[in-house]
Write a protein that holds these residues in place. Structure first.
Motif, PDB file in Angstrom:
ATOM      1  N   ASN A  62       0.815  -1.214   0.000  1.00 19.12           N
ATOM      2  CA  ASN A  62       0.000   0.000   0.000  1.00 19.12           C
ATOM      3  C   ASN A  62       0.848   1.264   0.000  1.00 19.12           C
ATOM      4  O   ASN A  62       0.546   2.238  -0.701  1.00 19.12           O
ATOM      5  CB  ASN A  62      -0.894   0.024   1.248  1.00 19.12           C
ATOM      6  N   CYS A  63       1.916   1.258   0.817  1.00 16.87           N
ATOM      7  CA  CYS A  63       2.650   2.494   1.111  1.00 16.87           C
ATOM      8  C   CYS A  63       3.722   2.848   0.093  1.00 16.87           C
ATOM      9  O   CYS A  63       3.855   4.018  -0.292  1.00 16.87           O
ATOM     10  CB  CYS A  63       3.305   2.388   2.493  1.00 16.87           C
ATOM     11  N   PHE A  64       4.519   1.871  -0.332  1.00 21.21           N
ATOM     12  CA  PHE A  64       5.669   2.179  -1.182  1.00 21.21           C
ATOM     13  C   PHE A  64       5.272   2.923  -2.459  1.00 21.21           C
ATOM     14  O   PHE A  64       5.908   3.910  -2.838  1.00 21.21           O
ATOM     15  CB  PHE A  64       6.445   0.899  -1.493  1.00 21.21           C
ATOM     16  N   PRO A  65       4.211   2.519  -3.157  1.00 19.71           N
ATOM     17  CA  PRO A  65       3.842   3.234  -4.388  1.00 19.71           C
ATOM     18  C   PRO A  65       2.889   4.398  -4.174  1.00 19.71           C
ATOM     19  O   PRO A  65       2.406   4.989  -5.147  1.00 19.71           O
ATOM     20  CB  PRO A  65       3.175   2.146  -5.217  1.00 19.71           C
ATOM     21  N   ASN A  66       2.597   4.751  -2.916  1.00 19.64           N
ATOM     22  CA  ASN A  66       1.544   5.726  -2.645  1.00 19.64           C
ATOM     23  C   ASN A  66       1.792   7.066  -3.324  1.00 19.64           C
ATOM     24  O   ASN A  66       0.870   7.711  -3.822  1.00 19.64           O
ATOM     25  CB  ASN A  66       1.383   5.910  -1.140  1.00 19.64           C
ATOM     26  N   THR A  67       3.050   7.518  -3.343  1.00 18.67           N
ATOM     27  CA  THR A  67       3.370   8.784  -4.009  1.00 18.67           C
ATOM     28  C   THR A  67       3.019   8.718  -5.494  1.00 18.67           C
ATOM     29  O   THR A  67       2.387   9.638  -6.033  1.00 18.67           O
ATOM     30  CB  THR A  67       4.855   9.121  -3.827  1.00 18.67           C
ATOM     31  N   LEU A 108      16.035   3.166  10.735  1.00 24.56           N
ATOM     32  CA  LEU A 108      17.014   3.393   9.675  1.00 24.56           C
ATOM     33  C   LEU A 108      18.391   3.762  10.212  1.00 24.56           C
ATOM     34  O   LEU A 108      19.379   3.698   9.471  1.00 24.56           O
ATOM     35  CB  LEU A 108      16.522   4.509   8.738  1.00 24.56           C
ATOM     36  N   THR A 109      18.469   4.151  11.483  1.00 28.42           N
ATOM     37  CA  THR A 109      19.734   4.658  12.020  1.00 28.42           C
ATOM     38  C   THR A 109      20.290   3.792  13.142  1.00 28.42           C
ATOM     39  O   THR A 109      21.105   4.260  13.930  1.00 28.42           O
ATOM     40  CB  THR A 109      19.562   6.106  12.513  1.00 28.42           C
ATOM     41  N   THR A 110      19.848   2.552  13.219  1.00 28.35           N
ATOM     42  CA  THR A 110      20.391   1.651  14.238  1.00 28.35           C
ATOM     43  C   THR A 110      20.870   0.360  13.596  1.00 28.35           C
ATOM     44  O   THR A 110      20.366  -0.045  12.535  1.00 28.35           O
ATOM     45  CB  THR A 110      19.336   1.319  15.314  1.00 28.35           C
ATOM     46  N   GLU A 132      15.943  -3.413  18.222  1.00 29.41           N
ATOM     47  CA  GLU A 132      15.356  -2.078  18.074  1.00 29.41           C
ATOM     48  C   GLU A 132      14.598  -1.965  16.755  1.00 29.41           C
ATOM     49  O   GLU A 132      13.506  -1.376  16.697  1.00 29.41           O
ATOM     50  CB  GLU A 132      16.465  -1.027  18.148  1.00 29.41           C
ATOM     51  N   ILE A 133      15.166  -2.529  15.688  1.00 33.48           N
ATOM     52  CA  ILE A 133      14.475  -2.521  14.392  1.00 33.48           C
ATOM     53  C   ILE A 133      13.168  -3.303  14.496  1.00 33.48           C
ATOM     54  O   ILE A 133      12.115  -2.861  14.013  1.00 33.48           O
ATOM     55  CB  ILE A 133      15.376  -3.121  13.295  1.00 33.48           C
ATOM     56  N   ILE A 134      13.225  -4.457  15.147  1.00 26.15           N
ATOM     57  CA  ILE A 134      12.014  -5.270  15.319  1.00 26.15           C
ATOM     58  C   ILE A 134      10.956  -4.508  16.106  1.00 26.15           C
ATOM     59  O   ILE A 134       9.770  -4.525  15.767  1.00 26.15           O
ATOM     60  CB  ILE A 134      12.367  -6.603  16.007  1.00 26.15           C
ATOM     61  N   TYR A 135      11.408  -3.812  17.159  1.00 25.88           N
ATOM     62  CA  TYR A 135      10.463  -3.000  17.929  1.00 25.88           C
ATOM     63  C   TYR A 135       9.757  -1.984  17.024  1.00 25.88           C
ATOM     64  O   TYR A 135       8.527  -1.824  17.066  1.00 25.88           O
ATOM     65  CB  TYR A 135      11.159  -2.252  19.066  1.00 25.88           C
ATOM     66  N   GLU A 174      10.834   3.007   2.017  1.00 28.50           N
ATOM     67  CA  GLU A 174      12.289   3.090   1.999  1.00 28.50           C
ATOM     68  C   GLU A 174      12.906   2.209   3.082  1.00 28.50           C
ATOM     69  O   GLU A 174      13.930   1.539   2.856  1.00 28.50           O
ATOM     70  CB  GLU A 174      12.724   4.545   2.187  1.00 28.50           C
ATOM     71  N   LEU A 175      12.318   2.196   4.267  1.00 27.10           N
ATOM     72  CA  LEU A 175      12.810   1.347   5.349  1.00 27.10           C
ATOM     73  C   LEU A 175      12.734  -0.124   4.960  1.00 27.10           C
ATOM     74  O   LEU A 175      13.698  -0.888   5.157  1.00 27.10           O
ATOM     75  CB  LEU A 175      12.001   1.590   6.628  1.00 27.10           C
TER      76      LEU A 175
END
Length: 487
Positions: free
Chosen positions: A82-87, A419-421, A426-429, A470-471
């Motif tokens: 749903n989200c990736f092509p939304n733009t 994206l910064t860890t 933390e990513i799973i959270y 992007e993530l």
């Protein structure tokens, strides 16, 4: 707001007590609660019908199919689709004018094009451009449209494609022009234009978009940055709005709070479109350093214009030196960290806001490594209760901001956290929380209440949707094992 002249009376806490107090040292094993809005049979595409989509890229569709095969969690896969092509599905208008491609990109539920949002909205498509000429031309069109707007007014943040359209902000006390939706001066707006141009060139090798208009716009950007160093005068920009919201206007006749002229660039507004309290917004100045160096590379390598390249580099180095001299300050709990805003007199604002660029996003911007000691301290501060805009509730914990108010988390902050860890827990959270708080819509919102994900703002916010995409692409390339988990 903190006056550092008062620090001698503050009892400093050591790092161990800060980590214990903030919860940072506890990891992410104790996750917030979850909420279920849907069952698997509800995971039906929320995209527009094919015939009603604004733009279709064969490479984007191919990527969606490939990535979905790796994502084991059906709800997360559905959200990505749903989200990736939304733009592309809902926000772009592509056309040609005088043989040049142009792409107008709205933010979603606001019918205007922000320089910042439009750059971020299409950025994840860059790596697909070489495999899809149609998509490549659309991206060139975004750059051309941004250049057109910068040449119209480098101090404006949002524009219309139709110059006859009347803005609801037409009575703002600033120099409004036809075609401008809003004229809030934000350093990051121009940085995003530079960023998109640079990465388009680096990914595609196509310098055709870097034409004479582009060169004029870059010259105007550098001029604007220098004007807003305000070394000799307040400069031409001022802004006030008479709607009663203090976040929408500026102090001192529209020029902002006084500053000591130290080489930093004044920004009257943050990426959230909220007014700065102290005009030296450190995260946006960091972004300017990175963007100026990237633009210098273009002038050096493409145009062989050593003079302009040097001008960009000299300004970048001056701003960088000022950040390192004045922007790193002693927080009573976190130690040496980057302040969000300063005035050069010793006053600073210790907080972080979810909108990018923020302090959390420093490695994402390319200003400093995630291993940088000051960044590590700053990150711990941003993701703790020492940050006044960090909220913890029944369903989530994360960074919000004053734009919406207390007890609201911005998914942009959760996405940037992931994206910064390099910490997988933390990513799973962050993935679990994003999945648990979309309120059954399948899309990413501007903000949601930490105790009630159904209480959210902006159901159509394309920047957040595309950054989520992007993530997922980032994880697909760097940590596909995480996507093979079910949450």
């Amino acid at each position: 707001m903190v006056n550092f002249n008062q620090y001698s009376s503050v009892t400093m806490l050591n790092r161990r007590s800060f980590i214990k107090k903030s919860g940072i040292g506890l990891g992410y094993s104790l996750l917030p609660g979850s909420v279920k809005f849907l069952s698997p049979q509800d995971f039906i595409s929320r995209r527009p019908e094919v015939g009603k989509r604004k733009f279709i890229s064969k490479e984007v569709e191919k990527t969606i199919r490939s990535v979905k095969k790796v994502i084991a969690d059906p709800e997360l896969a559905w959200m990505f689709e749903n989200c990736f092509p939304n733009t592309l599905d809902t926000t772009v208008t592509f056309y040609h004018k005088n043989t040049k491609p142009y792409t107008f990109v709205i933010t979603g539920d606001i019918d205007a094009m922000w320089l910042r949002d439009s750059s971020a909205q299409v950025f994840p498509y860059l790596n697909l451009a070489n495999e899809d000429e149609k998509l490549k031309n659309l991206l060139k069109g975004v750059i051309n449209k941004q250049i057109e707007f910068v040449l119209l007014d480098p101090y404006a943040n949002a524009f219309y494609d139709d110059p006859s359209k009347i803005s609801e902000w037409k009575d703002d006390r600033t120099e409004m022009k036809p075609g401008i939706h809003e004229r809030k001066w934000e350093v990051d707006s121009l940085c995003y234009v530079m960023r998109l141009s640079y990465h388009y060139w680096k990914v595609t090798g196509d310098a055709s978009v870097l034409d004479e208009d582009w060169k004029r716009a870059m010259g105007l950007i550098v001029q604007t940055f220098r004007e807003q160093q305000r070394k000799n005068s307040k400069g031409p920009y001022h802004f006030q709005r008479a709607d009663g919201n203090p976040l929408d206007t500026q102090f001192a006749g529209g020029y902002g709070n006084p500053t000591q002229k130290i080489g930093l660039i004044h920004s009257m507004f943050r990426p959230s479109d909220d007014a700065t309290f102290y005009p030296f917004l450190i995260s946006s100045n960091m972004f300017a350093v990175v963007s100026l160096r990237q633009t210098a590379e273009i002038f050096n390598d493409v145009f062989k214009d050593r003079s302009m390249a040097k001008d960009c580099m000299d300004l970048a180095n001056e701003v960088d030196a000022a950040i390192r001299k004045y922007g790193i300050l002693k927080h009573p709990e976190a130690g040496s960290i980057y302040a969000l805003e300063i005035d050069g007199f010793g006053n600073a604002l210790f907080m972080d806001d979810a909108n990018v660029p923020n302090l959390l996003s420093i490695p994402y911007l390319g200003y400093a490594s995630g291993e940088d000691e000051v960044y590590r301290n700053t990150r711990k501060f941003s993701l703790s209760n020492a940050n006044p805009w960090f909220s913890t509730g029944k369903f989530a914990k994360g960074i919000g901001g004053p734009h919406i108010g207390e007890h609201k988390i911005w998914p942009l902050g959760l996405i940037m956290q992931a994206l910064t860890t390099d910490q997988e827990d933390e990513i799973i959270y962050c993935l679990k929380t994003l999945k648990a708080t979309h309120a059954g819509t399948g899309f990413i919102h501007e903000s949601f209440d930490v105790n009630d994900p159904g209480n959210f703002t902006r159901s159509w916010f394309a920047w957040a949707n595309t950054l989520f995409g992007e993530l997922i692409l980032h994880l697909y390339k760097t940590r596909p094992g995480l996507l093979r988990m079910k949450f």
